[in-house]
Write a protein that holds these residues in place. Structure first.
Motif, mmCIF file in Angstrom:
data_model
loop_
_atom_site.group_PDB
_atom_site.id
_atom_site.type_symbol
_atom_site.label_atom_id
_atom_site.label_comp_id
_atom_site.label_asym_id
_atom_site.label_seq_id
_atom_site.Cartn_x
_atom_site.Cartn_y
_atom_site.Cartn_z
ATOM 1 N N TYR A 183 1.651 -18.932 45.548
ATOM 2 C CA TYR A 183 2.404 -17.695 45.777
ATOM 3 C C TYR A 183 2.657 -17.448 47.266
ATOM 4 O O TYR A 183 3.727 -16.997 47.666
ATOM 5 N N ARG A 188 -0.217 -12.904 39.815
ATOM 6 C CA ARG A 188 1.062 -13.272 40.404
ATOM 7 C C ARG A 188 1.768 -14.300 39.535
ATOM 8 O O ARG A 188 1.538 -15.499 39.676
ATOM 9 N N CYS A 191 4.756 -19.706 39.871
ATOM 10 C CA CYS A 191 3.413 -19.273 40.293
ATOM 11 C C CYS A 191 2.700 -18.864 39.017
ATOM 12 O O CYS A 191 3.178 -17.985 38.300
#
Ligand code: ATP
Length: 324
Positions: free
Chosen positions: A33, A105, A100
């Motif tokens: 991320y 996330r 991701c």
């Protein structure tokens, strides 16, 4: 003897290569991320927020809303969607670059589409396409969709909002993401059915009949390649008419009529019989009577590239009623 095995191992002779090859294919597509640089927000959809951004060049970052869903099931659904995405390489499909996959996330990174969606062209800018451009757009959609179906992928959410036009080239986005979208929203539902604006026109009769007031995670809607073809019919109608089918009807009436096998009126459509026949075939009540995309391409190829002009000697009778 270790030396022998090294030699016979050919391209895997280097132990670092062997280790790399054994890494599962999912993680090949895993993007940390922190490597993503977020730019402006492009929009918010049911799925979450879409940003323009940078990851080795311009990209679109679709972030899944995780503020209230953090269970294993969502993550599994998300990974399944990602594995679907990985299988696609076609010039009329958005390029999947990676994802991701570490909660909280969750994001999908794709190429950034330039140009506008067909939705913006048709419904916001009120652009009119001539017949040859309309056919060219429809052909490219059919090619992308035919490829998806040949790979065993059902789009589930084909609509003008998910089709970009980039200097004459069609790019289809958001294939296969529908389940994740729905999982994200179920927990906030009350005793009513949330219908995103414009969505109903794309629902085939068999999908429509499975709508429930409280749609639970386990009653998945029966999307198939056939229901994708129904959606294509609606896109074809929007391209031709510049508006939605069922215009002006309340949602309850659309659900009732489509569920009972009635098709939208073609009263506003000035077009030849062949053009209308494609529409009627895509909107067939029985899923198996809808054409496959390979068939669609030959049907589209046969169409005259000029729009039918309505003249006093050529009146309304061509606007055949669409009721089945
Ligand atoms: P819905 O949630 O009902 O499908 P939507 O299609 O507008 O609505 P998203 O798909 O989440 O929702 O997209 C949000 C915004 O981001 C839209 O304006 C869409 O055109 C834009 N967008 C999505 N993917 C891309 C992309 N790859 N490149 C450029 N813009 C994109």
């Amino acid at each position: 003897d270790s030396q022998d095995s090294t030699v016979s191992d050919g391209e895997n002779a280097d132990p670092r290569c062997t280790r790399q090859n054994s890494v599962t294919s999912v993680s090949q597509w895993d993007i940390p991320y922190d490597e993503l640089v977020h730019g402006e927000v492009l929009g918010k959809g049911r799925f979450g927020i879409v940003y323009s951004g940078n990851w080795h060049g311009h990209v679109a970052i679709k972030e899944l809303r995780m503020d209230y869903v953090n269970d294993e099931k969502t993550l599994e659904a998300f990974k399944a969607e990602v594995s679907t995405f990985r299988k696609t390489r076609h010039e009329n499909l958005v390029l999947f670059m990676g994802a991701c996959m570490k909660p909280p996330r969750l994001a999908i990174v794709t190429s950034l589409c330039k140009g506008h969606t067909l939705y913006t062209h048709i419904h916001e800018n009120k652009d009119k396409f001539n017949m040859s451009k309309t056919i060219m757009i429809a052909q490219q959609i059919s090619q992308g969709m035919g490829y998806l179906h040949a790979r065993g992928i059902v789009h589930k959410d084909l609509k003008t909002k998910n089709i970009f036009l980039e200097s004459g080239k069609v790019v289809i986005t958001d294939f296969g993401l529908f389940n994740v979208t729905r999982l994200c929203h179920d927990s906030r539902r009350g005793d009513w059915l949330c219908i995103p604006p414009g969505w109903l026109c794309y629902l085939s009769p068999e999908v429509m009949r499975n709508l429930r007031v409280v749609q639970r995670q386990d009653d998945a809607l029966p999307f198939t390649t056939y229901s994708d073809v129904y959606c294509f019919g609606t896109v074809w109608y929007e391209l031709l008419c510049g508006e939605w089918p069922h215009k002006g009807l309340p949602p309850e009436a659309i659900i009732w009529q489509v569920g009972r096998g009635m098709k939208p009126s073609l009263a506003n459509l000035q077009a030849s019989r062949d053009v209308k026949d494609i529409l009627m075939a895509c909107w067939s009540y029985r899923p198996k009577e809808r054409p496959e995309f390979s068939q669609m391409q030959s049907n589209l190829n046969r169409l005259p590239k000029k729009r039918l002009q309505r003249s006093p000697s050529h009146p309304i009778h061509l606007s055949r009623s669409a009721e089945s």
